[in-house]
Design a protein around this motif. Structure first.
Motif, PDB file in Angstrom:
ATOM      1  N   THR A 137     -27.581  22.824   9.362  1.00 25.89           N
ATOM      2  CA  THR A 137     -27.877  22.456   7.817  1.00 25.89           C
ATOM      3  C   THR A 137     -26.700  20.777   8.543  1.00 25.89           C
ATOM      4  O   THR A 137     -27.922  19.807   7.493  1.00 25.89           O
ATOM      5  CB  THR A 137     -26.615  22.481   6.733  1.00 25.89           C
ATOM      6  OG1 THR A 137     -25.530  23.286   7.663  1.00 25.89           O
ATOM      7  CG2 THR A 137     -27.713  23.478   6.266  1.00 25.89           C
ATOM      8  N   SER A 138     -26.116  20.736   8.962  1.00 27.07           N
ATOM      9  CA  SER A 138     -25.574  19.401   9.229  1.00 27.07           C
ATOM     10  C   SER A 138     -24.723  19.074  10.933  1.00 27.07           C
ATOM     11  O   SER A 138     -24.894  17.727  10.938  1.00 27.07           O
ATOM     12  CB  SER A 138     -23.900  19.198   8.319  1.00 27.07           C
ATOM     13  OG  SER A 138     -24.462  19.624   7.285  1.00 27.07           O
ATOM     14  N   LEU A 165     -26.091  12.124   4.220  1.00 28.47           N
ATOM     15  CA  LEU A 165     -24.916  13.108   3.881  1.00 28.47           C
ATOM     16  C   LEU A 165     -24.321  13.517   4.508  1.00 28.47           C
ATOM     17  O   LEU A 165     -24.582  13.751   5.630  1.00 28.47           O
ATOM     18  CB  LEU A 165     -25.747  14.014   3.721  1.00 28.47           C
ATOM     19  CG  LEU A 165     -27.705  14.187   2.549  1.00 28.47           C
ATOM     20  CD1 LEU A 165     -28.523  16.007   2.648  1.00 28.47           C
ATOM     21  CD2 LEU A 165     -27.892  13.435   1.139  1.00 28.47           C
ATOM     22  N   GLU A 166     -23.072  13.700   4.119  1.00 31.66           N
ATOM     23  CA  GLU A 166     -21.971  13.835   4.555  1.00 31.66           C
ATOM     24  C   GLU A 166     -21.792  15.162   3.990  1.00 31.66           C
ATOM     25  O   GLU A 166     -21.942  15.831   3.128  1.00 31.66           O
ATOM     26  CB  GLU A 166     -20.562  13.241   4.006  1.00 31.66           C
ATOM     27  CG  GLU A 166     -20.445  11.799   4.442  1.00 31.66           C
ATOM     28  CD  GLU A 166     -20.892  11.372   6.280  1.00 31.66           C
ATOM     29  OE1 GLU A 166     -20.266  12.896   7.072  1.00 31.66           O
ATOM     30  OE2 GLU A 166     -21.213   9.863   6.836  1.00 31.66           O
ATOM     31  N   THR A 167     -21.494  16.576   4.955  1.00 31.16           N
ATOM     32  CA  THR A 167     -20.651  18.553   4.030  1.00 31.16           C
ATOM     33  C   THR A 167     -19.234  18.026   4.551  1.00 31.16           C
ATOM     34  O   THR A 167     -18.633  17.848   5.014  1.00 31.16           O
ATOM     35  CB  THR A 167     -21.174  18.263   5.576  1.00 31.16           C
ATOM     36  OG1 THR A 167     -22.080  18.256   5.845  1.00 31.16           O
ATOM     37  CG2 THR A 167     -21.017  19.858   4.851  1.00 31.16           C
ATOM     38  N   PHE A 223     -22.599  18.654  -0.548  1.00 27.18           N
ATOM     39  CA  PHE A 223     -23.345  17.621   0.345  1.00 27.18           C
ATOM     40  C   PHE A 223     -23.226  16.109  -0.463  1.00 27.18           C
ATOM     41  O   PHE A 223     -23.553  16.543  -2.166  1.00 27.18           O
ATOM     42  CB  PHE A 223     -24.295  17.813   0.824  1.00 27.18           C
ATOM     43  CG  PHE A 223     -24.821  18.984   1.035  1.00 27.18           C
ATOM     44  CD1 PHE A 223     -24.627  19.019   2.652  1.00 27.18           C
ATOM     45  CD2 PHE A 223     -24.823  20.662   0.720  1.00 27.18           C
ATOM     46  CE1 PHE A 223     -24.459  20.460   3.197  1.00 27.18           C
ATOM     47  CE2 PHE A 223     -25.078  21.581   1.217  1.00 27.18           C
ATOM     48  CZ  PHE A 223     -24.965  21.161   3.271  1.00 27.18           C
ATOM     49  N   ALA A 246     -32.066  15.537   1.012  1.00 29.09           N
ATOM     50  CA  ALA A 246     -30.875  17.146   0.678  1.00 29.09           C
ATOM     51  C   ALA A 246     -31.818  18.582   0.133  1.00 29.09           C
ATOM     52  O   ALA A 246     -30.780  19.264   0.482  1.00 29.09           O
ATOM     53  CB  ALA A 246     -30.021  16.424  -0.735  1.00 29.09           C
ATOM     54  N   VAL A 249     -31.834  20.025   3.682  1.00 28.01           N
ATOM     55  CA  VAL A 249     -30.693  20.667   4.425  1.00 28.01           C
ATOM     56  C   VAL A 249     -30.211  21.023   2.971  1.00 28.01           C
ATOM     57  O   VAL A 249     -30.154  22.868   3.850  1.00 28.01           O
ATOM     58  CB  VAL A 249     -28.985  19.509   4.192  1.00 28.01           C
ATOM     59  CG1 VAL A 249     -28.664  19.959   3.967  1.00 28.01           C
ATOM     60  CG2 VAL A 249     -29.289  18.772   4.750  1.00 28.01           C
TER      61      VAL A 249
END
Ligand SMILES: Cc1cc2nc3c(=O)[nH]c(=O)nc-3n(C[C@H](O)[C@H](O)[C@H](O)COP(=O)(O)O)c2cc1C
Length: 299
Positions: A137-138, A165-167, A223, A246, A249
């Motif tokens: 995902t990230s 995006l941040e996780t 997220f 998003a 992800v």
């Protein structure tokens, strides 16, 4: 007072009478009156913005067409935003990306069998499994930086590779990790502990409208979006891309879960203010955009 602010505002702004709210929420009328006086400013603001809110979806699509864009901050030579957030705290390494090995199901089987799962076993997720989900995902497979721009490249697409995006992870049952809130560093592939303990769980559970899968999961993915990373390049049209990013992800997370026999549920029903408060976001420079509960599937 037993009524929650959200429940009160929910019914009040939909035109329910105090008597109806009292009955629906099993709250005394005097408590409803007390809530009304404490919410008076919020109610005024909601009423004032209602006409604007009525068509905001249509207006958003209409007014983010290219013809309204004008020059973006990037075109105007504004300083580039950072590709990821700087976070400090206790570092928690994850199993290295190159070491991850799972019996692979065929891609066709993974896609065909992906489902939303809202019930999970009480089994812990392993660090390898968590590392794999984050890789999908990230994780940042490449990072490039120069005076003009800073990029990451990941296993999901993102408009202009801006990756806004941040996780964040609310860890509940992962081998070797204390429960609490963590930030995932996509370049170092490690976790940073932001807040230890159960308190954050309760806030997230409430923020997600007490949806039960949040309380049954091994980990909740949260997220967030940092919109300027994308709007610096695309202006207001960039906001469209946050939600498209998003979606990618979310899909990778669900497919990755299916691949390791974990279950997941994507969550869009949450209280923005409560979730942003829980994570310390101002709701503008950074805000929660998508949530997912993940756990080992029930046998
Ligand atoms: C954007 C989005 C938001 C969602 N929000 C929720 C949610 O808040 N609560 C929930 O139980 N399921 C939520 N879901 C899961 C959907 O209900 C689920 O994907 C749908 O019922 C189809 O089932 P399937 O995923 O098994 O095909 C969401 C899914 C998406 C894509």
């Amino acid at each position: 007072m037993t009524i929650r602010t959200f429940d009160y505002l929910y019914y009040k702004t939909r035109g329910y009478s105090d008597a109806e709210i009292s009955e629906l929420t099993k709250t005394k009328l005097e408590d409803i009156a007390e809530m009304e006086s404490s919410c008076i400013e919020t109610l005024k603001e909601i009423e004032a913005l209602k006409p604007k809110a009525k068509n905001i979806g249509e207006d958003f699509v209409y007014l983010t067409r290219y013809v309204y864009a004008g020059k973006s901050d990037q075109q105007l030579g504004e300083t580039r935003p950072d590709a990821i957030k700087a976070r400090s705290g206790e570092l928690q390494p994850l199993p290295a990306v190159g070491t991850l090995k799972f019996d692979s199901k065929s891609f066709q089987k993974v896609v065909a069998e992906r489902r939303t799962h809202r019930k999970y076993s009480s089994e812990k997720l392993s660090m390898e499994e968590l590392s794999f989900l984050l890789w999908c995902t990230s994780w940042s497979r490449d990072y490039r930086s120069n005076e003009k721009s800073e990029f990451t490249f990941r296993n999901v697409p993102s408009a202009g590779s801006r990756h806004p995006l941040e996780t964040y992870l609310e860890i509940r049952m992962v081998e070797g990790l204390k429960p609490g809130l963590y930030y995932y560093h996509p370049i170092k592939h490690c976790l940073i502990l932001l807040e230890e303990g159960q308190e954050i769980h309760q806030k997230i559970y409430e923020g997600c409208l007490r949806q039960e899968m949040i309380a049954r999961s091994a980990v909740n993915f949260i997220f967030s979006a940092v919109p300027y990373r994308t709007s610096w390049r695309y202006g207001q049209r960039g906001y469209r891309y946050l939600y498209l990013d998003a979606g990618h992800v979310g899909q990778n997370l669900q497919l990755a879960c299916e691949n390791i026999d974990a279950g997941s549920c994507m969550i869009g029903a949450y209280l923005d203010e409560a979730m942003n408060d829980a994570l310390g976001f101002d709701g503008k420079e950074e805000f929660v955009i998508y949530i997912a509960s993940v756990g080992i599937k029930e046998a």
